[in-house]
Design an enzyme around this catalytic site. Structure first.
Site, short mmCIF file in Angstrom:
data_model
loop_
_atom_site.label_atom_id
_atom_site.label_comp_id
_atom_site.label_asym_id
_atom_site.label_seq_id
_atom_site.Cartn_x
_atom_site.Cartn_y
_atom_site.Cartn_z
N GLY A 12 0.83 -1.20 0.00
CA GLY A 12 0.00 0.00 0.00
C GLY A 12 0.86 1.25 0.00
O GLY A 12 0.57 2.24 0.67
N ARG A 19 3.17 5.80 1.69
CA ARG A 19 4.17 6.68 1.07
C ARG A 19 5.05 7.33 2.14
O ARG A 19 6.27 7.42 1.99
CB ARG A 19 3.46 7.75 0.23
CG ARG A 19 4.42 8.80 -0.30
CD ARG A 19 3.79 9.72 -1.31
NE ARG A 19 4.77 10.72 -1.75
CZ ARG A 19 4.62 11.48 -2.83
NH1 ARG A 19 3.53 11.36 -3.59
NH2 ARG A 19 5.55 12.37 -3.17
N SER A 138 -4.73 0.00 13.80
CA SER A 138 -5.44 1.27 13.96
C SER A 138 -5.82 1.38 15.42
O SER A 138 -5.78 0.37 16.14
CB SER A 138 -6.70 1.24 13.10
OG SER A 138 -7.64 2.23 13.52
N TYR A 151 -14.32 -3.06 9.83
CA TYR A 151 -12.97 -2.49 9.89
C TYR A 151 -12.39 -2.73 11.28
O TYR A 151 -11.24 -3.16 11.42
CB TYR A 151 -13.05 -1.00 9.58
CG TYR A 151 -11.74 -0.27 9.55
CD1 TYR A 151 -11.28 0.40 10.68
CD2 TYR A 151 -10.97 -0.23 8.40
CE1 TYR A 151 -10.08 1.09 10.67
CE2 TYR A 151 -9.76 0.46 8.37
CZ TYR A 151 -9.34 1.12 9.51
OH TYR A 151 -8.13 1.82 9.49
N ALA A 153 -13.13 -5.10 13.35
CA ALA A 153 -12.80 -6.53 13.49
C ALA A 153 -11.48 -6.86 12.81
O ALA A 153 -10.63 -7.58 13.36
CB ALA A 153 -13.92 -7.38 12.87
N VAL A 186 -6.10 9.69 10.41
CA VAL A 186 -4.99 10.35 9.71
C VAL A 186 -5.52 10.94 8.40
O VAL A 186 -6.37 10.33 7.73
CB VAL A 186 -3.87 9.35 9.39
CG1 VAL A 186 -2.65 10.05 8.81
CG2 VAL A 186 -3.47 8.55 10.63
N1 LIG Z 1 -6.24 7.06 7.41
C1 LIG Z 1 -6.50 6.74 8.67
O1 LIG Z 1 -7.23 7.45 9.40
C2 LIG Z 1 -5.90 5.51 9.28
C3 LIG Z 1 -5.42 4.47 8.47
N2 LIG Z 1 -4.94 3.34 9.08
C4 LIG Z 1 -4.43 2.23 8.27
O2 LIG Z 1 -3.26 2.66 7.56
C5 LIG Z 1 -3.12 1.90 6.36
C6 LIG Z 1 -2.93 2.85 5.18
O3 LIG Z 1 -4.10 3.63 5.11
P1 LIG Z 1 -4.13 5.06 4.40
O4 LIG Z 1 -2.77 5.48 4.04
O5 LIG Z 1 -4.98 5.93 5.23
O6 LIG Z 1 -4.96 4.67 3.09
P2 LIG Z 1 -4.83 5.15 1.58
O7 LIG Z 1 -6.11 4.74 0.94
O8 LIG Z 1 -4.38 6.56 1.50
O9 LIG Z 1 -3.64 4.22 1.03
C7 LIG Z 1 -3.81 2.82 1.01
C8 LIG Z 1 -2.98 2.25 -0.12
O10 LIG Z 1 -3.15 0.84 -0.13
C9 LIG Z 1 -3.37 0.42 -1.46
N3 LIG Z 1 -4.15 -0.83 -1.48
C10 LIG Z 1 -5.45 -0.97 -1.17
N4 LIG Z 1 -5.83 -2.24 -1.35
C11 LIG Z 1 -4.73 -2.93 -1.77
C12 LIG Z 1 -4.49 -4.27 -2.15
N5 LIG Z 1 -5.47 -5.17 -2.13
N6 LIG Z 1 -3.24 -4.62 -2.53
C13 LIG Z 1 -2.25 -3.69 -2.57
N7 LIG Z 1 -2.42 -2.39 -2.25
C14 LIG Z 1 -3.65 -2.02 -1.86
C15 LIG Z 1 -4.11 1.56 -2.12
O11 LIG Z 1 -3.98 1.50 -3.53
C16 LIG Z 1 -3.44 2.77 -1.51
O12 LIG Z 1 -2.34 3.19 -2.26
C17 LIG Z 1 -4.39 1.05 6.26
O13 LIG Z 1 -4.12 -0.25 6.74
C18 LIG Z 1 -5.37 1.75 7.21
O14 LIG Z 1 -6.34 0.87 7.74
C19 LIG Z 1 -4.89 3.18 10.45
C20 LIG Z 1 -5.35 4.19 11.25
C21 LIG Z 1 -5.87 5.43 10.73
C1 LIG Z 2 -15.48 8.92 9.50
C2 LIG Z 2 -15.85 7.54 9.76
C3 LIG Z 2 -14.75 6.62 10.17
O1 LIG Z 2 -14.90 5.89 11.10
C4 LIG Z 2 -13.50 6.56 9.40
C5 LIG Z 2 -12.52 5.69 9.75
C6 LIG Z 2 -11.45 5.49 8.82
C7 LIG Z 2 -10.17 5.06 9.13
C8 LIG Z 2 -9.44 5.45 10.33
C9 LIG Z 2 -9.31 4.44 11.39
O2 LIG Z 2 -8.26 3.53 11.21
C10 LIG Z 2 -9.13 5.22 12.61
C11 LIG Z 2 -9.66 4.79 13.71
C12 LIG Z 2 -9.58 5.57 14.89
C13 LIG Z 2 -10.15 5.09 15.98
C14 LIG Z 2 -10.07 5.85 17.18
C15 LIG Z 2 -10.47 5.39 18.32
C16 LIG Z 2 -11.23 4.08 18.41
O3 LIG Z 2 -10.69 3.28 19.45
C17 LIG Z 2 -12.64 4.41 18.68
C18 LIG Z 2 -12.70 5.04 20.07
C19 LIG Z 2 -14.06 5.57 20.36
C20 LIG Z 2 -13.94 6.51 21.53
O4 LIG Z 2 -12.79 6.95 21.82
O5 LIG Z 2 -14.98 6.77 22.12
#
Ligand SMILES: NC(=O)C1=CN([C@@H]2O[C@H](COP(=O)(O)OP(=O)(O)OC[C@H]3O[C@@H](n4cnc5c(N)ncnc54)[C@H](O)[C@@H]3O)[C@@H](O)[C@H]2O)C=CC1
Ligand SMILES: CCC(=O)/C=C/C=C\C[C@@H](O)/C=C/C=C/C=C\[C@@H](O)CCCC(=O)O
Length: 319
Positions: A12, A19, A138, A151, A153, A186
């Site tokens: 990813g 990146r 996450s 997500y 889970a 993020v």
């Molecule tokens: N953005 C957020 O709020 C948070 C993200 N995360 C985790 O961080 C990781 C990266 O997320 P982001 O950078 O936010 O997402 P993003 O969508 O900006 O980047 C994800 C990248 O993964 C690639 N990708 C998706 N499915 C794929 C597959 N089947 N095979 C290969 N590449 C694939 C996409 O093409 C993309 O380039 C994820 O695991 C996400 O769950 C964790 C906490 C917070």
């Molecule tokens: C906008 C809707 C949404 O849920 C988007 C989520 C997308 C991805 C980000 C994810 O990985 C971030 C999760 C952050 C979770 C933060 C805290 C959790 O433990 C929930 C806590 C609930 C609380 O603090 O009451």
């Protein structure tokens, strides 16, 4: 771990957090193999990185982490091209509560596949050099995100799988550390895209809970999360550890050593205890979201921390 000329693989990698992980690895002297399903964005990033770091520091490979054929094929190309692999970051992830099988396949299946492929190559009993695997979970892997139960889970699964595999690696002396990164929201396209209706199965009250969390506490920038990622890569004392990062900073989570160490409330049962325990969960109308643990010593209701923030933890400086 000194990163000079070490070889890292990031899935990813084409955008977002992936990146940022690539860039901080390059800045610290590593070579990086980028894997992403998005060829156009990946090719564009490769040409950008060539200009900044030189053509010999990175390679981009198009692959889908849900495909054994794709991922294994690219893995073998990377080993052949770079000669060794010291670091793997299983970062690829999506959030889609409607197409939930795909979310499970990418977020958990992709992490499992990458971890197993890496261990086969990296573990010392196979002639590997050891190294470190960082699996991206996450904060939804530590506390439930009501907006995204699937997500949640998958991210809980990443935590459980990584902790178990870290224990296996230690017991089997693989020489491979396996750690977990648990970020708060993020600013990436995953987060911005999630707000589109196609993803959300949830009722408005649930949506407002999550959106108010982001509005009150803000969202992280990817470069801050990358600093936390680097701590997990470099600190050779860390194995089976989870680093949580939110707008207040980064903390290592202190998990109970065993399920038995979780805070709990005993429940009395007679014979054929598992069925009796099941009946307690069916009949007690005060229970919702509760877990009843049962072992030879009896049955107890587990007291989970309300939120990820309530877990015991140790702060870490990211400077
Ligand atoms: N953005 C957020 O709020 C948070 C993200 N995360 C985790 O961080 C990781 C990266 O997320 P982001 O950078 O936010 O997402 P993003 O969508 O900006 O980047 C994800 C990248 O993964 C690639 N990708 C998706 N499915 C794929 C597959 N089947 N095979 C290969 N590449 C694939 C996409 O093409 C993309 O380039 C994820 O695991 C996400 O769950 C964790 C906490 C917070
Ligand atoms: C906008 C809707 C949404 O849920 C988007 C989520 C997308 C991805 C980000 C994810 O990985 C971030 C999760 C952050 C979770 C933060 C805290 C959790 O433990 C929930 C806590 C609930 C609380 O603090 O009451």
């Amino acid at each position: 771990m000194d990163l000079k000329d070490k070889v890292a693989v990031v899935t990813g990698a084409a955008q977002g957090l992936g990146r940022s992980f690539v860039e901080i690895l390059l800045k610290n002297g590593a070579k990086v193999a980028l894997i992403d399903v998005n060829k156009s964005v990946g090719d564009e990033l490769k040409s950008t990185l060539d200009q900044e770091y030189g053509r010999d520091r990175t390679e981009f490979y198009t692959a889908d982490v849900t495909s054994e054929e794709d991922f294994k094929g690219v893995w073998e190309k990377i080993v052949k091209a770079f000669g060794r692999i010291d670091i793997l970051c299983n970062n690829a992830g999506i959030i889609n509560e409607k197409h939930w099988e795909k979310t499970i396949a990418v977020n958990l299946g992709g992490v499992v596949r990458g971890t197993y492929l890496a261990l086969e190559h990296m573990k010392k009993e196979n002639g590997g050099n050891g190294g470190v695997i960082i699996n991206i979970s996450s904060m939804a892997g530590l506390g439930p995100l009501p907006m995204a139960p699937i997500y949640t889970a998958t991210k809980h699964g990443v935590v459980g799988f990584s902790r178990a595999m870290a224990a296996v690696s230690k017991l089997a002396n693989y020489g491979v550390r396996i750690n977990i990164l648990c970020p708060w929201f993020v600013k990436t396209s995953l987060l911005s895209n999630f707000n589109s209706e196609e993803h959300i199965e949830q009722t408005p009250p649930v949506k407002s809970v999550t959106e108010s969390m982001m509005q009150t506490r803000g969202c992280l920038e990817t470069d801050v999360v990358a600093k936390a990622f680097l701590v997990l890569v470099k600190d050779e004392s860390k194995n089976g550890d989870a680093l949580m990062i939110d707008p207040e900073g980064a903390v290592f989570i202190t998990f109970p050593e065993r399920a038995k160490d979780l805070r709990s409330t005993p429940v009395s049962l007679e014979t054929d205890v598992v069925a009796k325990a099941f009946l307690v969960l069916v009949k007690d109308e005060s229970k919702n979201g509760d877990a009843l643990m049962i072992d030879p010593e009896g049955a107890v209701f587990i007291t989970f921390p309300e939120r990820a923030k309530d877990l015991r933890s140790t702060p870490v400086s990211l400077e």
